[in-house]
Motif scaffolding. Structure first.
Motif, PDB file in Angstrom:
ATOM      1  N   ARG A   1       0.655  -1.121   0.026  1.00  0.00           N
ATOM      2  CA  ARG A   1      -0.072  -0.179   0.090  1.00  0.00           C
ATOM      3  C   ARG A   1       0.871   1.252  -0.042  1.00  0.00           C
ATOM      4  O   ARG A   1       1.993   1.130   0.337  1.00  0.00           O
ATOM      5  CB  ARG A   1      -1.148  -0.081   1.328  1.00  0.00           C
ATOM      6  CG  ARG A   1      -2.075  -1.082   1.429  1.00  0.00           C
ATOM      7  CD  ARG A   1      -3.005  -1.116   0.200  1.00  0.00           C
ATOM      8  NE  ARG A   1      -3.837  -2.395   0.271  1.00  0.00           N
ATOM      9  CZ  ARG A   1      -3.737  -3.513  -0.143  1.00  0.00           C
ATOM     10  NH1 ARG A   1      -2.496  -3.867  -0.506  1.00  0.00           N
ATOM     11  NH2 ARG A   1      -4.566  -4.438   0.009  1.00  0.00           N
TER      12      ARG A   1
ATOM     13  N   TYR B   1       2.256   4.834   1.283  1.00  0.00           N
ATOM     14  CA  TYR B   1       2.305   5.655   2.566  1.00  0.00           C
ATOM     15  C   TYR B   1       3.023   6.901   2.101  1.00  0.00           C
ATOM     16  O   TYR B   1       3.730   7.176   0.965  1.00  0.00           O
ATOM     17  CB  TYR B   1       3.096   4.885   3.694  1.00  0.00           C
ATOM     18  CG  TYR B   1       2.588   3.840   4.137  1.00  0.00           C
ATOM     19  CD1 TYR B   1       1.696   3.786   5.409  1.00  0.00           C
ATOM     20  CD2 TYR B   1       2.604   2.436   3.435  1.00  0.00           C
ATOM     21  CE1 TYR B   1       1.127   2.666   5.990  1.00  0.00           C
ATOM     22  CE2 TYR B   1       1.738   1.458   4.033  1.00  0.00           C
ATOM     23  CZ  TYR B   1       1.155   1.484   5.097  1.00  0.00           C
ATOM     24  OH  TYR B   1       0.351   0.524   5.817  1.00  0.00           O
TER      25      TYR B   1
ATOM     26  N   ILE C   1      -0.973   6.606   5.916  1.00  0.00           N
ATOM     27  CA  ILE C   1      -1.296   5.773   4.869  1.00  0.00           C
ATOM     28  C   ILE C   1      -1.810   6.786   3.679  1.00  0.00           C
ATOM     29  O   ILE C   1      -2.477   7.890   3.978  1.00  0.00           O
ATOM     30  CB  ILE C   1      -2.569   4.860   5.225  1.00  0.00           C
ATOM     31  CG1 ILE C   1      -2.835   3.961   3.934  1.00  0.00           C
ATOM     32  CG2 ILE C   1      -3.918   5.612   5.720  1.00  0.00           C
ATOM     33  CD1 ILE C   1      -1.983   2.891   3.808  1.00  0.00           C
TER      34      ILE C   1
ATOM     35  N   ASN D   1      -5.015   3.340  -0.069  1.00  0.00           N
ATOM     36  CA  ASN D   1      -5.413   1.888   0.306  1.00  0.00           C
ATOM     37  C   ASN D   1      -6.303   1.278  -0.343  1.00  0.00           C
ATOM     38  O   ASN D   1      -7.451   0.846  -0.019  1.00  0.00           O
ATOM     39  CB  ASN D   1      -5.488   2.179   1.940  1.00  0.00           C
ATOM     40  CG  ASN D   1      -5.653   0.570   2.538  1.00  0.00           C
ATOM     41  OD1 ASN D   1      -5.221  -0.202   1.814  1.00  0.00           O
ATOM     42  ND2 ASN D   1      -6.148   0.769   3.735  1.00  0.00           N
TER      43      ASN D   1
END
Length: 320
Positions: free
Chosen positions: A171, A173, A188, A191
């Motif tokens: 994912r 970041y 994050i 996502n």
């Protein structure tokens, strides 16, 4: 006397035409491409182009900067932007399993600051990697976004691996910074319900387009898609576009705006060559892979527009 005036008039016209032609040549856009070769152990490579299609290596395709940080001492996926301060800021992947990324800056792409690491995932002891970092200047908030892909086991929705690709489930970041010395807390960024890597952001027509690679291994996707937001820090909808690349595996997207078209370049890594698509409306994408040429072995790079003086200095320093 009348003939002299006519002659001087003709000279003035010719001088005016030549001045306009010279000005036009000077104003033509010049593009640079940062990239790595092999595994990234030799360092940063640079290529240049005047048409955005045909790219030629600088320094006889030898590295212009060697990696100095990271356990593996690699310089993969080099992303360079020119900041509002005029400096060129670069981030890169330092290794396969590092929890940090590399950073350096330069006033001219010739002399560079001391390389350092940015420990972006130090707070996540189980993080497996930090891959393909990118920088984007957020003029709305007067800050830089730095974003990258990381796998943290058990953190996100599971995908079907069937023992492929060592269980990676990436994912995106990010951190923010104003000076590349102090950084925000890692958060994050993107996502979705699939493994995602290699994001890059383009501002176009007051919208922000995040181009990304769907990295799902089974069934394999390995294509480039995009999501659109109103601000560079999102949120970017996780319902993304259909693939805009073809029946081949693609990664490492990077963009240029040339004329009335957006060009997207990418690494056709299974075929060991580069490809490209372009669009005038961000809806219909034309594959122009057969129209582009890159130095042999070019891997995951970043395209950027620069002043011609920057290229002139590079050509003078790195004579081919």
């Amino acid at each position: 006397m009348r003939r002299i005036f006519i002659f001087l008039g003709l000279l003035a016209i010719l001088f005016s035409v030549e001045s306009c032609r010279t000005a036009k040549m000077t104003d033509d856009p010049v593009f640079l491409f940062s990239y790595f070769k092999g595994n990234g152990e030799d360092g940063l490579h640079l290529a240049y182009s005047t048409d955005g299609l045909n790219w030629f290596p600088l320094n006889d395709d030898k590295p212009v900067l060697e990696p100095r940080v990271g356990k593996d001492s690699l310089m993969r996926d080099p992303c360079i932007i020119q900041g509002k301060d005029g400096l060129f800021h670069m981030v890169w992947t330092t290794g396969w399993t590092d929890r940090y990324i590399g950073y350096a800056s330069s006033p001219n792409l010739i002399s560079w600051s001391q390389q350092k690491i940015i420990p972006v995932m130090d707070q996540e002891p189980t993080a497996r990697n930090c891959w393909a970092p990118e920088i984007f200047y957020d003029s709305i908030n007067d800050q830089y976004l730095i974003f990258w892909a990381t796998t943290i086991p058990g953190r996100h929705s599971q995908i079907n691996h069937e023992d492929k690709e060592s269980g990676y489930n990436h994912r995106m970041y990010y951190v923010t910074t104003k000076d590349f010395n102090t950084f925000s807390k890692t958060r994050i960024f993107f996502n979705p319900d699939f493994s995602v890597i290699d994001c890059t952001i383009l501002k176009h027509n007051a919208k922000f387009y995040m181009f990304l690679k769907n990295e799902n291994p089974n069934p394999p996707e390995k294509n480039i898609r995009f999501s659109v937001a109103d601000t560079p820090d999102g949120p970017f909808p996780t319902k993304v576009s259909e693939p805009i690349t073809g029946d081949y595996w693609a990664e490492g997207p990077t963009t240029l705006i040339k004329g009335d078209s957006v060009y997207l370049f990418f690494d056709k890594y299974r075929e060991h060559k580069y490809g490209a698509v372009r669009s005038k409306n961000m809806i219909d994408w034309e594959d122009i892979s057969d129209q582009v040429s890159f130095p042999k072995g070019t891997r995951h790079g970043t395209a950027l527009k620069v002043d011609k003086s920057v290229l002139d200095n590079l050509m003078s320093k790195f004579k081919n």
